[in-house]
Design an enzyme around this catalytic site. Sequence first.
Site, PDB file in Angstrom:
ATOM      1  N   THR A 110      20.421   3.275 -24.781  1.00 19.15           N
ATOM      2  CA  THR A 110      21.352   3.321 -25.906  1.00 19.15           C
ATOM      3  C   THR A 110      20.732   4.214 -26.965  1.00 19.15           C
ATOM      4  OG1 THR A 110      22.247   1.115 -25.456  1.00 19.15           O
ATOM      5  CG2 THR A 110      22.525   1.972 -27.681  1.00 19.15           C
ATOM      6  N   LYS A 185      29.539   2.692 -26.616  1.00 20.61           N
ATOM      7  CA  LYS A 185      28.545   1.611 -26.718  1.00 20.61           C
ATOM      8  C   LYS A 185      28.382   1.170 -28.176  1.00 20.61           C
ATOM      9  CE  LYS A 185      25.260  -1.265 -25.654  1.00 20.61           C
ATOM     10  NZ  LYS A 185      24.054  -0.962 -24.874  1.00 20.61           N
ATOM     11  N   LYS A 253      18.721  -1.485 -34.224  1.00 25.76           N
ATOM     12  CA  LYS A 253      18.669  -0.082 -33.808  1.00 25.76           C
ATOM     13  C   LYS A 253      20.064   0.415 -33.444  1.00 25.76           C
ATOM     14  CE  LYS A 253      18.322   1.434 -29.734  1.00 25.76           C
ATOM     15  NZ  LYS A 253      18.020   1.796 -28.325  1.00 25.76           N
TER      16      LYS A 253
END
Length: 306
Positions: A110, A185, A253
Site C-alpha cells: 500500500t 485502496k 500511514k
Amino acid sequence: MKNPAPLAAKPANIAFIGLGVMGGAMARHLGHAGHNLIIYNRTTARAEAWQAANADITVRVASSPADAAVGADVVITCVGNDDDLADVVLSPNGAFSTLRRGALFIDHTTVSARIARQIAVEGRDKELLCVDAPVTGGQSGVESGTLGIMCGGSVKAVDAARPVLEAYAKRVVHVGKSGAGQTAKMANQMCIAGAIAGLSEAIRFAQLAHLDLDKVFEAISAGAAQSWQMDNRFHTMARDEFDFGFAVDLMRKDLGLAMDEARTIGASVPLTALVDQFYVDIQAMGYGREDTSALIRRLPRRRGTK
C-alpha cells in the site's frame, strides 16, 4: 519478437520480494500452486526462516532484488512504503535492473498512487506489464487465500496477473489505469476508519446505557448498521481484545496517503482527517501496534473517566 506473458497453464518463475505477514503467506500459496519461487527479504534471516518453515516448497533465496529477478517471468513485491518499494524496484540493484523484457510486475504494497505511476512509466522502456495491486482482507484473508485485490494497470497487464493472483485471492477487480489500484485502496481504508469510529462510539454508548451487548448485536447486526467491522470486531472491542494483525501505525500511514491524494485531486475528507487524529491519540497512549479496532480505547468506559 516479444516474450509472452505468463500463462495459467504452466508454472511461472516467480520472484517474491518482501516476506512479512502478508507477503510470506502469498509466497506460500504460490509455492503450493506449483510455481517456481525465488524469494528475497531485506532481512536475510526472515527469508531463511520462511524457507525452513516451508520445507515442502522448493525455493531459492536471492541475495538482492536484482538477483531475484534474473530469469523471472513475474516479480511480486510486498514491502513497507514508497521508499522501500523504490529501493527494491528502481535502485541500481533493484528488480527492474535485471527483469527480462515483457515480464510481469505486481506490487501488493500500500503506497502512493504517484510511485505506482512512476514504476509503470519506468517499466515501459522494457515493455514490462506493471500492476499496482493493493489488497483487502487482512491476515485472515491472506491465510485463507480469500483476499480482495484492486488492480491498476492496462487490461493486458491485469489479465496476465489474474492467474497468479488467483492463488491467494477470491476477488480480483481491475479498477483503472496505473495508480488506480492504490487510490481504490485509499478509499477502502477511509471506509474502514469511519466504520470503526462509529462502532467504537456505539459500543461505548451501549455500555454506558447498561445494555446487554449480546442483545444489542443481535438487534442491529442484521439491519442497515451491519458491516464487516461489526460482524468481526463488535464483541472483541467490547472485551478489549486488539490483537488481529493490522496495526494502528499502518492505518495512520494509509490514511496519510489518502489525505495526500485528496489534496492533490481537490477532494474534501474531513471525517478521514478527524479519525486520523483519533488514531494519533491511540499512538500517544502507547497502542500503535494494536489492531485498528483499538480506537475504542480513547473513549471512557464510565462517565467522568478516561
